[in-house]
Design a protein around this motif. Structure first.
Motif, mmCIF file in Angstrom:
data_model
loop_
_atom_site.group_PDB
_atom_site.id
_atom_site.type_symbol
_atom_site.label_atom_id
_atom_site.label_comp_id
_atom_site.label_asym_id
_atom_site.label_seq_id
_atom_site.Cartn_x
_atom_site.Cartn_y
_atom_site.Cartn_z
ATOM 1 N N ILE A 127 0.851 -1.201 0.000
ATOM 2 C CA ILE A 127 0.000 0.000 0.000
ATOM 3 C C ILE A 127 0.886 1.250 0.000
ATOM 4 O O ILE A 127 0.665 2.181 -0.783
ATOM 5 N N LEU A 128 1.903 1.241 0.873
ATOM 6 C CA LEU A 128 2.785 2.411 0.945
ATOM 7 C C LEU A 128 3.592 2.573 -0.335
ATOM 8 O O LEU A 128 3.823 3.692 -0.803
ATOM 9 N N GLY A 129 4.016 1.447 -0.885
ATOM 10 C CA GLY A 129 4.926 1.534 -2.030
ATOM 11 C C GLY A 129 4.254 1.635 -3.375
ATOM 12 O O GLY A 129 4.788 2.257 -4.298
ATOM 13 N N ALA A 138 0.204 9.067 4.821
ATOM 14 C CA ALA A 138 -0.123 7.807 5.493
ATOM 15 C C ALA A 138 -0.052 7.977 6.996
ATOM 16 O O ALA A 138 0.747 8.755 7.518
ATOM 17 N N SER A 139 -0.953 7.258 7.691
ATOM 18 C CA SER A 139 -0.849 7.070 9.137
ATOM 19 C C SER A 139 -0.804 5.576 9.364
ATOM 20 O O SER A 139 -1.369 4.815 8.581
ATOM 21 N N ILE A 140 -0.110 5.158 10.410
ATOM 22 C CA ILE A 140 -0.007 3.720 10.675
ATOM 23 C C ILE A 140 -0.456 3.447 12.108
ATOM 24 O O ILE A 140 0.022 4.086 13.051
ATOM 25 N N VAL A 141 -1.394 2.509 12.224
ATOM 26 C CA VAL A 141 -1.932 2.163 13.533
ATOM 27 C C VAL A 141 -1.723 0.673 13.758
ATOM 28 O O VAL A 141 -1.933 -0.128 12.853
ATOM 29 N N LEU A 142 -1.285 0.326 14.959
ATOM 30 C CA LEU A 142 -1.187 -1.090 15.323
ATOM 31 C C LEU A 142 -2.459 -1.456 16.073
ATOM 32 O O LEU A 142 -2.792 -0.838 17.093
#
Lengths: 718, 303
Positions: A127-129, A138-142
């Motif tokens: 998705i990021l690449g 982008a935000s990243i959530v665990l």
């Protein structure tokens, strides 16, 4: 409801090619040549007979040829079918993608050499690449029971986002999708960016259990109102698992040399029975015992060990499953225990009697330290008799529990001392005398907040008519050893003297532990601060009934004492995600605490000092394993240990499929994809619609074949 | 060498393409006849021969070579050898001269092909001293030349065949009736036509010949295209006998057209068979001598 659009609408102009067969027909008509023909009559008759058929065939072929060309033009225009509920994203629109990466323990499940978490991370990288472009954020959530953000604010540096993604680690936490959705809905977004949420998870069924469906839908709606939600599932087929529950000790108090039972439940979540499973016990890092268990399919069996701790102090250990399965983290259950030298009980009897039958404390003292018991058992409880009128000369801190027997009244100073003792974790047993005054007891102890129930009317009855203990009513852990046991006949013990006990209403800390056969409360337990109070309805002496003469008396008294004296300073065996807390006496006021987690990382943390002593608290244990705590410095430093075990529901690896996820989320719009799918295609399809050029191409090929077939049949070929 | 082999060898000389390059009909006919004869010589048992019948008195104009010199030596009188066929056979060549006969898809039109056959047959017959007549048929008998076996007559036949003028109309049945009325004496009627007319009327006309005790041979001259209808593109068909113009998609009509043509030919064949008439289909792309020799060989076998 679906709509149609085109990726290359300019090619729609090529639909005009559909007129080509007509043009060819017209051109050829102009160039038509004249052929002299002798057998004209035959031709004329033939044409008259076939005129309509030929016309029809010609029109049919013409229509097919036009259609074929139109379909090819349509294919070049790249038709897109999309949901009308989601507007098509303009080509130049920028995106803010919230990438939610499930890092709960179940994501560690492995198949074909890779874990679900590995697959999820690959999807996130894709998705990021490949989905996001320059200018997107982008935000990243665990995602877990404790959702955290690796990147909270929209990050336009996608390279940095990829680096941050690389730091994501699998946790031992449980799953709570609703909590994570709530977390994501509150993340900041940037004006002018289209928000897209990519939820990459194993779709574990238990992760949806946090909220009822109607509330869950509201939570998810908050998220999907901001932008489309892509549910990317790593689950593929059935995942099987073996797991261990947190170990349990057979008794509250563990003393040196006194064997204690340690039991851990092995759960078999596979379709096949597992016989002869090897389970090992490790204490303080050393293997000390092992056993074999047979576990039925989709069932459970206990692995039991008996182990005598040889010295007092804090011990840690684990129960380990000897068999490898897809998910390793739950194959080991952790334990922590404080082994105490002895239980020190102060038995208070202000009115001792030389006649044991009339003495309120005689039988209790005898039962706590029975003659003829083993050396170790004797050492386990050390009762001390106090016959003074007041407790002023006693340092209660040197005792683990206090038993008040035959007390008529309690002075305010004593009540206050007892209150402090209990609040700091001590145990108090309140036993009314055969001739006690309920009102005075209520005033003295009740006034200090130490009575979980109010003493009421005194009942006196002949032995035959007296009410007995009702073991069937036992619900309390303090007396659980008597539940359903015939060999220890607690039910034949009768109270010739008893008081009505009215538990404090609407107090969640108050529990009726056992009732009499006439329905009245016999034993009531209440919590005060860190400590416990057990209040009896009648005496524990021969003056109040025949309980002391019963075989059940000694274990009954021991159970109460052990429960009261159980170390309340810490809840040592906890579940991952739960807080860690410990209490130390005030002598360590202001000391710093050093907490070492299962990975060996030590953290220096503050403590707080209050009325209940020095308190240490840590918000949540995030890793399964043992945590070691040291408060203060030097030889007087306090030591404690915790065992954090994996969440039971997390070991249940059942996953929901597309319809199951949709059902769990309610009526919110959702795009379901597999982690094996090509992420750019998934995103493009959602943004622009499904590329449907294959349909017109296949249709055109079919019509081409049909045209050839019909042309041959109509005599237009060959 | 068999008759078929001989014919096959000779057919290389009398293909329509080759014959079309020969300007004069006489030469064309001779080429065909040579082919037929060479085939016959190589197979005397299968061919036909002229049987001696009797002598007759010599009259001026008779071929000198036919005088029987042995009889002259014995009797001092001139006698000429007379043969069976020569004395009995009167052949009538009936050539269709309608416009439809001008159709050609290959080297020769149907008319050219039929004329060549007619000339060749006339040559063959006259070699045997048979009398040959000629009738040109349109919607009536346009010209009629009574049978004779002389050389000048042969030349006249060739001249008329070379100068045929076709007529836009044809009425084959009626023409056959007219011709049957004209031929008084029994003879052999050889019809050369594309027979593009009502099959029933044609058969009735042929019946008239048979009724008058004539022996009849029908050479059905037909173009290969008329048998196969190989057109692909849409064309306008123009009737050759003033029927008009017909734009048509040949592909759509082919099956039905071929069926109609087949039915027509079958009706003609059946009619001929029922009346013991020889029916010979001669496509204009077939070598003439071979086709002719085949037929003559078959006929001599069944005679």
């Amino acid at each position: 409801m679906n709509g149609l659009s085109f990726a290359n609408p300019a090619f729609l102009g090529a639909l005009a090619l559909g007129a080509l067969p007509i043009l060819i027909h017209l051109v050829r008509k102009r160039r038509i040549r004249v052929v002299p023909w002798a057998a004209y009559e035959f031709l004329l008759r033939s044409r008259k007979r076939n005129r309509k058929r030929i016309r029809l065939e010609q029109l049919l072929l013409l229509a097919l040829r036009i259609l074929i060309l139109c379909l090819m033009a349509l294919a070049f225009a790249r038709p897109l079918i999309r949901n009308l509920n989601s507007p098509m994203m303009p080509r130049d629109a920028r995106v803010h993608a919230i990438i939610v990466l499930d890092n709960s323990m179940s994501m560690g499940s492995r198949r074909q050499g890779a874990s679900d978490f590995d697959r999820a991370r690959k999807s996130a990288e894709a998705i990021l690449g490949r989905v996001l472009r320059q200018g997107d954020a982008a935000s990243i959530v665990l995602a877990s029971a404790r959702p955290t953000a690796l990147l909270r604010d929209p990050c336009f540096d996608l390279q940095m986002a990829r680096q941050r993604l690389g730091t994501a680690r699998l946790s031992d936490l449980g799953t709570d999708f609703a909590a994570t959705a709530d977390f994501c809905a509150s993340l900041p977004s940037r004006e002018g960016l289209r928000l897209e949420t990519y939820w990459i998870t194993d779709s574990q069924q238990s992760g949806f259990a946090g909220l009822p469906p109607e509330r869950a839908e509201r939570v998810w709606r908050r998220l999907t109102d901001r932008g489309p939600l892509f549910w990317v599932s790593t689950a593929a087929g059935e995942r099987e698992n073996l797991s261990l529950d947190a170990p349990r000790f057979s008794r509250e108090m563990v003393t040196p040399g006194s064997p204690v039972g340690i039991e851990a439940l092995v759960r078999n979540r596979t379709r096949q029975a597992r016989n002869g499973l090897s389970v090992a016990l490790r204490i303080d890092g050393k293997p000390v015992a092992s056993t074999l268990v047979d576990v039925p399919a989709q069932g459970s069996a206990s692995a039991r060990f008996v182990f005598p701790f040889d010295r007092s102090g804090v011990h840690t250990g684990s129960v380990e499953l000897g068999e490898y399965d897809g998910l390793e983290r739950d194959n080991r259950a952790w334990l922590a225990v404080r082994v105490r030298d002895a239980l020190r009980v102060l038995v208070v009897n202000p009115t001792p009697s030389s006649d044991p039958a009339r003495d309120e404390a005689f039988y209790l003292l005898t039962a706590l330290a029975p003659a003829g018991a083993s050396e170790g058992a004797r050492a386990a409880v050390q009762p001390t008799l106090h016959t003074g009128a007041t407790l002023a000369d006693r340092d209660l801190r040197t005792f683990d529990a206090v038993a008040l027997t035959g007390v008529q009244s309690v002075a305010p100073a004593d009540a206050s001392a007892l209150r402090d003792f209990v609040r700091n974790g001590g145990g108090l047993l309140v036993v009314p005398g055969a001739t006690g005054d309920a009102a005075r007891l209520n005033a003295g102890l009740g006034g200090a907040g130490l009575l979980p129930a109010t003493f009421g009317r005194r009942h006196a009855a002949a032995l035959d008519d007296a009410p007995a203990m009702n073991p069937a009513s036992v619900t309390h852990p303090a007396l659980r050893a008597f539940r359903g046991t015939d060999e220890v006949d607690l039910g034949s013990a009768r109270y010739t003297v008893s008081y009505d006990l009215t538990p404090r209403p609407n107090d969640p800390d108050v529990t009726v532990a056992c009732r009499l056969t006439d329905g009245r409360a016999a034993v009531v337990e209440g919590r005060v601060g860190q400590g416990k109070v057990i209040q009896m309805a009648g005496p524990l002496s021969a003056a109040g009934g025949n309980l002391p003469y019963k075989p059940a008396y000694v274990p009954f008294v021991h159970q109460l004492a052990a429960y009261l004296a159980a170390d309340a300073s810490a809840q040592r065996i906890v579940q991952v995600g739960k807080p860690l807390a410990a209490r130390f006496d005030v002598s360590r006021a202001g000391a710093r605490a050093l907490l070492t987690d299962p990975t060996g990382v030590a953290k220096d943390l503050p403590t707080t000092t209050g009325a209940d002593g020095v308190l240490f608290s840590y918000p949540a244990a995030e890793r399964a394993g043992t945590y070691k705590l040291k408060v203060g410095a030097g030889p007087s430093a306090g030591a404690e240990a915790f065992a954090a075990n994996t969440v039971l529901s997390e070991s249940d690896l059942r996953s929901l499929n597309r319809s199951g996820v949709q059902s769990a989320l309610g009526a919110v719009p959702l795009r379901f994809a597999s982690a094996d799918d090509d992420m750019p295609t998934v995103a493009r399809t959602a943004r622009r619609g499904v590329e449907a050029w294959r349909v017109p191409v296949l249709l055109a090929l079919f019509l081409l074949f049909l045209e050839a077939l019909l042309a041959r049949r109509f005599g237009r070929r060959g | 060498m068999s008759a078929e082999q001989g014919v096959a060898a000779s057919s290389r000389l009398a293909t329509p393409e080759l014959l079309a390059r020969i300007a004069g009909l006489e030469l064309r006919a001779r080429a065909v006849v040579e082919g037929v004869i060479s085939g016959m010589h190589r197979s005397p048992h299968r061919g036909y021969s002229v049987e001696f019948a009797q002598h007759r008195d010599y009259t001026p104009g008779d071929e000198i070579r036919h005088i029987d010199w042995r009889v002259y030596g014995r009797s001092d009188r001139y006698y000429v050898k007379q043969f069976e066929e020569e004395t009995n056979l009167r052949a009538y060549l009936a050539l269709d001269a309608s416009n439809s006969m001008r159709y050609r898809s290959g080297a020769m039109s149907k008319l050219e092909y039929a004329s060549t056959i007619a000339a060749a047959l006339a040559g063959l017959l006259m070699r045997q001293r048979d009398s040959v007549g000629l009738a040109l048929c349109t919607d009536s008998v346009a010209s009629f030349l009574p049978p004779s076996a002389t050389a000048p007559h042969m030349r006249e036949i060739l001249r008329r065949l070379e100068q045929v003028e076709t007529a836009p109309r044809t009425d084959t049945g009626k023409t056959f009736h007219d011709l049957a009325e004209r031929i008084r004496r029994r003879g052999l009627v050889i019809i050369l036509s594309d027979l593009l007319d009502d099959a029933e009327a044609i058969v009735r006309g042929l019946q008239h010949f048979r009724h008058n005790k004539h022996d009849v041979i029908v050479f059905h001259i037909i173009d290969r295209y008329e048998l196969t209808f190989p057109f692909r593109e849409t064309v306008v068909f123009e009737g050759m006998e003033e029927e008009g113009m017909l734009p048509a998609d040949p592909n759509g009509l082919r099956t039905d057209y071929l069926k109609l043509m087949e039915e027509h030919i079958t009706a003609l064949r059946r009619g001929c068979r029922e009346m013991a008439i020889d029916y010979v289909q001669m496509p204009t792309d077939a070598p003439l001598d071979a086709a002719l020799a085949h037929y003559l060989a078959d006929r001599s076998r069944t005679a």
